[in-house]
Design a protein around this motif. Sequence first.
Motif, PDB file in Angstrom:
ATOM      1  N   VAL A  28       0.860  -1.179   0.000  1.00  0.00           N
ATOM      2  CA  VAL A  28       0.000   0.000   0.000  1.00  0.00           C
ATOM      3  C   VAL A  28       0.899   1.233   0.000  1.00  0.00           C
ATOM      4  O   VAL A  28       1.900   1.283   0.722  1.00  0.00           O
ATOM      5  CB  VAL A  28      -0.888   0.009   1.277  1.00  0.00           C
ATOM      6  CG1 VAL A  28      -1.704   1.277   1.379  1.00  0.00           C
ATOM      7  CG2 VAL A  28      -1.776  -1.234   1.306  1.00  0.00           C
ATOM      8  N   GLN A  29       0.546   2.219  -0.814  1.00  0.00           N
ATOM      9  CA  GLN A  29       1.303   3.473  -0.800  1.00  0.00           C
ATOM     10  C   GLN A  29       1.000   4.206   0.496  1.00  0.00           C
ATOM     11  O   GLN A  29      -0.158   4.427   0.843  1.00  0.00           O
ATOM     12  CB  GLN A  29       0.950   4.334  -2.008  1.00  0.00           C
ATOM     13  CG  GLN A  29       1.459   3.755  -3.305  1.00  0.00           C
ATOM     14  CD  GLN A  29       1.332   4.709  -4.478  1.00  0.00           C
ATOM     15  OE1 GLN A  29       1.435   5.925  -4.324  1.00  0.00           O
ATOM     16  NE2 GLN A  29       1.120   4.151  -5.666  1.00  0.00           N
ATOM     17  N   GLU A  30       2.060   4.561   1.213  1.00  0.00           N
ATOM     18  CA  GLU A  30       1.910   5.177   2.533  1.00  0.00           C
ATOM     19  C   GLU A  30       2.350   6.635   2.571  1.00  0.00           C
ATOM     20  O   GLU A  30       2.031   7.349   3.503  1.00  0.00           O
ATOM     21  CB  GLU A  30       2.711   4.386   3.565  1.00  0.00           C
ATOM     22  CG  GLU A  30       2.253   2.954   3.689  1.00  0.00           C
ATOM     23  CD  GLU A  30       3.138   2.115   4.590  1.00  0.00           C
ATOM     24  OE1 GLU A  30       2.597   1.220   5.259  1.00  0.00           O
ATOM     25  OE2 GLU A  30       4.366   2.336   4.625  1.00  0.00           O
ATOM     26  N   GLY A  31       3.083   7.061   1.592  1.00  0.00           N
ATOM     27  CA  GLY A  31       3.556   8.433   1.599  1.00  0.00           C
ATOM     28  C   GLY A  31       4.567   8.663   0.495  1.00  0.00           C
ATOM     29  O   GLY A  31       4.808   7.795  -0.345  1.00  0.00           O
ATOM     30  N   MET A  32       5.153   9.862   0.534  1.00  0.00           N
ATOM     31  CA  MET A  32       6.123  10.214  -0.495  1.00  0.00           C
ATOM     32  C   MET A  32       7.143  11.184   0.100  1.00  0.00           C
ATOM     33  O   MET A  32       6.780  12.072   0.856  1.00  0.00           O
ATOM     34  CB  MET A  32       5.412  10.872  -1.679  1.00  0.00           C
ATOM     35  CG  MET A  32       6.350  11.260  -2.803  1.00  0.00           C
ATOM     36  SD  MET A  32       5.486  11.959  -4.221  1.00  0.00           S
ATOM     37  CE  MET A  32       4.658  10.511  -4.850  1.00  0.00           C
ATOM     38  N   GLU A  33       8.397  10.938  -0.226  1.00  0.00           N
ATOM     39  CA  GLU A  33       9.444  11.919   0.054  1.00  0.00           C
ATOM     40  C   GLU A  33       9.666  12.661  -1.246  1.00  0.00           C
ATOM     41  O   GLU A  33      10.249  12.138  -2.197  1.00  0.00           O
ATOM     42  CB  GLU A  33      10.718  11.229   0.541  1.00  0.00           C
ATOM     43  CG  GLU A  33      10.584  10.686   1.941  1.00  0.00           C
ATOM     44  CD  GLU A  33      11.905  10.159   2.486  1.00  0.00           C
ATOM     45  OE1 GLU A  33      12.962  10.317   1.845  1.00  0.00           O
ATOM     46  OE2 GLU A  33      11.858   9.572   3.572  1.00  0.00           O
ATOM     47  N   ARG A  34       9.184  13.890  -1.269  1.00  0.00           N
ATOM     48  CA  ARG A  34       9.154  14.657  -2.504  1.00  0.00           C
ATOM     49  C   ARG A  34      10.539  15.162  -2.910  1.00  0.00           C
ATOM     50  O   ARG A  34      11.288  15.672  -2.092  1.00  0.00           O
ATOM     51  CB  ARG A  34       8.198  15.840  -2.376  1.00  0.00           C
ATOM     52  CG  ARG A  34       6.772  15.400  -2.124  1.00  0.00           C
ATOM     53  CD  ARG A  34       5.819  16.546  -1.890  1.00  0.00           C
ATOM     54  NE  ARG A  34       6.264  17.371  -0.784  1.00  0.00           N
ATOM     55  CZ  ARG A  34       6.304  18.710  -0.810  1.00  0.00           C
ATOM     56  NH1 ARG A  34       5.915  19.363  -1.886  1.00  0.00           N
ATOM     57  NH2 ARG A  34       6.715  19.380   0.232  1.00  0.00           N
ATOM     58  N   GLU A  35      10.843  14.977  -4.184  1.00  0.00           N
ATOM     59  CA  GLU A  35      12.040  15.516  -4.817  1.00  0.00           C
ATOM     60  C   GLU A  35      13.291  15.343  -3.959  1.00  0.00           C
ATOM     61  O   GLU A  35      14.029  16.292  -3.716  1.00  0.00           O
ATOM     62  CB  GLU A  35      11.825  16.976  -5.180  1.00  0.00           C
ATOM     63  CG  GLU A  35      10.709  17.165  -6.180  1.00  0.00           C
ATOM     64  CD  GLU A  35      10.541  18.590  -6.626  1.00  0.00           C
ATOM     65  OE1 GLU A  35      11.389  19.450  -6.316  1.00  0.00           O
ATOM     66  OE2 GLU A  35       9.523  18.862  -7.307  1.00  0.00           O
TER      67      GLU A  35
END
Length: 194
Positions: A152-159
């Motif tokens: 499951v996608q839980e989040g993102m560390e952007r760029e």
Amino acid sequence: MLEKVNQAPLIFGERVTLRLPKEQDIDDRFRLGRNPEVVKLFGGDTHNLREFTYEDAKAFIKKTEENPLEWCVEYQGRWIGHARLRVDERSNRASYSVGIFDSTVWEIGLGTEITQLVLQYAFEQLQLHRVGLRVLDFNKRAIACYEKCGFVQEGMERENVPIDDEYASDVLMGILDREYDQIKDQFNFKAVTK
């Protein structure tokens, strides 16, 4: 408390085998060279790629030997990549990574099979509570594979990953033991561990 694992077991799937390194793997890794697309998928810079040498191949396979839960992936009698679990015994979880370096076998479901084999081992043998991973946001093929396997996608560390003069983001994904229990019967095969 989780039992410490000193060596990755041999795991047989339907089409792939997860195993310890052998001498032939060095030649197989060397033949695959340094593919710019693979380098980019692993978060590397493709500008000014240097030649991939036999010594590089030896060092790569040697590094696989040094990790207690890292497997060489064998398909049709040859090395095509590797898979790894990094277990945190204290919190009963692991991070997962897989790499298929032979682009001629992409898109035939091997990543899904490898991931399912490792998840079966992680949850059924090691009795882990959680397995997590990071994947670059532009790697849609890998994201689809992981979702198919129950992540499951839980989040993102952007760029946060500089690649070829741009920044990519890491998608954080995870699967819990109870989520695995709900989907494991949908897997097409049962791993055989030795």
